[in-house]
Write a protein that holds these residues in place. Structure first.
Motif, PDB file in Angstrom:
ATOM      1  N   UNK A   1      -6.557  24.480  42.574  1.00  0.00           N
ATOM      2  CA  UNK A   1      -5.275  24.779  41.943  1.00  0.00           C
ATOM      3  C   UNK A   1      -4.316  23.596  42.065  1.00  0.00           C
ATOM      4  N   UNK A   2      -4.294  22.946  43.229  1.00  0.00           N
ATOM      5  CA  UNK A   2      -3.414  21.795  43.443  1.00  0.00           C
ATOM      6  C   UNK A   2      -3.779  20.643  42.517  1.00  0.00           C
ATOM      7  N   UNK A   3      -5.065  20.320  42.439  1.00  0.00           N
ATOM      8  CA  UNK A   3      -5.526  19.246  41.555  1.00  0.00           C
ATOM      9  C   UNK A   3      -5.201  19.590  40.101  1.00  0.00           C
ATOM     10  N   UNK A   4      -5.399  20.834  39.721  1.00  0.00           N
ATOM     11  CA  UNK A   4      -5.129  21.265  38.346  1.00  0.00           C
ATOM     12  C   UNK A   4      -3.663  21.080  37.982  1.00  0.00           C
ATOM     13  N   UNK A   5      -2.778  21.493  38.878  1.00  0.00           N
ATOM     14  CA  UNK A   5      -1.343  21.373  38.621  1.00  0.00           C
ATOM     15  C   UNK A   5      -0.947  19.905  38.474  1.00  0.00           C
ATOM     16  N   UNK A   6      -1.423  19.059  39.373  1.00  0.00           N
ATOM     17  CA  UNK A   6      -1.087  17.635  39.313  1.00  0.00           C
ATOM     18  C   UNK A   6      -1.586  17.012  38.010  1.00  0.00           C
ATOM     19  N   UNK A   7      -2.813  17.349  37.611  1.00  0.00           N
ATOM     20  CA  UNK A   7      -3.371  16.759  36.396  1.00  0.00           C
ATOM     21  C   UNK A   7      -2.642  17.243  35.147  1.00  0.00           C
ATOM     22  N   UNK A   8      -2.293  18.525  35.105  1.00  0.00           N
ATOM     23  CA  UNK A   8      -1.555  19.036  33.951  1.00  0.00           C
ATOM     24  C   UNK A   8      -0.169  18.405  33.847  1.00  0.00           C
ATOM     25  N   UNK A   9       0.474  18.173  34.976  1.00  0.00           N
ATOM     26  CA  UNK A   9       1.774  17.495  34.961  1.00  0.00           C
ATOM     27  C   UNK A   9       1.629  16.065  34.445  1.00  0.00           C
ATOM     28  N   UNK A  10       0.542  15.406  34.823  1.00  0.00           N
ATOM     29  CA  UNK A  10       0.265  14.049  34.338  1.00  0.00           C
ATOM     30  C   UNK A  10       0.055  14.064  32.821  1.00  0.00           C
ATOM     31  N   UNK A  11      -0.726  15.023  32.315  1.00  0.00           N
ATOM     32  CA  UNK A  11      -0.952  15.122  30.870  1.00  0.00           C
ATOM     33  C   UNK A  11       0.351  15.414  30.126  1.00  0.00           C
ATOM     34  N   UNK A  12       1.177  16.274  30.699  1.00  0.00           N
ATOM     35  CA  UNK A  12       2.463  16.589  30.074  1.00  0.00           C
ATOM     36  C   UNK A  12       3.335  15.340  29.991  1.00  0.00           C
ATOM     37  N   UNK A  13       3.323  14.546  31.040  1.00  0.00           N
ATOM     38  CA  UNK A  13       4.100  13.294  31.045  1.00  0.00           C
ATOM     39  C   UNK A  13       3.592  12.352  29.954  1.00  0.00           C
ATOM     40  N   UNK A  14       2.265  12.255  29.806  1.00  0.00           N
ATOM     41  CA  UNK A  14       1.688  11.388  28.775  1.00  0.00           C
ATOM     42  C   UNK A  14       2.067  11.863  27.376  1.00  0.00           C
ATOM     43  N   UNK A  15       2.026  13.172  27.155  1.00  0.00           N
ATOM     44  CA  UNK A  15       2.396  13.712  25.849  1.00  0.00           C
ATOM     45  C   UNK A  15       3.876  13.464  25.564  1.00  0.00           C
TER      46      UNK A  15
END
Length: 200
Positions: A76-90
């Motif tokens: 869950x922690x890795x998922x949240x961090x990665x989704x936040x990274x993708x959101x920043x890229x978008x």
């Protein structure tokens, strides 16, 4: 599998994949920014990668969580961090129509999209629910049925969301509008984390 059970499974699968979530928001964004054809590898990565994940969950991955509960928290922690990274890229993507656009900007590849399923919180929730409800015994035939149904409904969902994004492209020809769209999509992607971080 009986017809009644198959119908229930197909309905459950379609509802879970076609509702807004990280995959669909990213597909719509990709359809808007890159068009339908360039988004096809991303679509295929979801349509084949998620069902493969469902099969893996049904054939043993769930046992890891049973044996080592901390693994679910780490995931869950890795998922949240990665989704936040993708959101920043978008949010910070330079609109392709802009003169300052990065020529190397590309949609997700097939492998990137398939791998993303393993850090997508909604995908985990869907996979665990589908196996628990429709393949509780975790026998191979039932698990494969669940996976096969998800291949079919994922094709419908990925196509629908990408076409929606492609149609929006006509309204977002101006770089400023596309930039606003990307930032709204990034915010919606972050919003998909709310049920994960604060379950009801």
């Amino acid at each position: 599998m009986t017809l009644d059970l198959f119908t229930a499974l197909a309905t459950f699968a379609l509802v879970t994949v076609i509702t807004p979530g990280p995959n669909n928001i990213m597909l719509m964004t990709s359809g808007t920014n890159f068009g339908f054809v360039r988004t096809i590898p991303h679509m295929l990565g979801i349509a084949l990668g998620f069902p493969l994940m469902v099969v893996c969950v049904g054939l043993g991955v769930m046992q890891v969580f049973d044996l080592w509960p901390l693994s679910y928290t780490l995931l869950k922690t890795v998922s949240v961090i990665y989704l936040l990274y993708l959101a920043w890229k978008i949010a910070n993507a330079v609109p392709p129509a802009s003169a300052e656009a990065d020529a190397t900007g590309t949609p997700l590849t097939f492998l990137q999209s398939a791998a993303f399923q393993w850090v997508n919180p909604k995908a985990w929730s869907m996979a665990l629910s589908a196996i628990t409800l429709y393949a509780a015994g975790r026998d191979l035939a039932a698990v494969l049925w669940v996976g096969a149904v998800y291949v079919g409904v994922s094709a419908i969902s990925t196509t629908s969301w990408t076409v929606l994004g492609q149609q929006l492209r006509r309204l977002l020809k101006r770089p400023a509008r596309l930039r606003v769209f990307n930032r709204v999509m990034a915010a919606l992607l972050v919003a998909t984390l709310i049920p994960v971080l604060w379950p009801a």
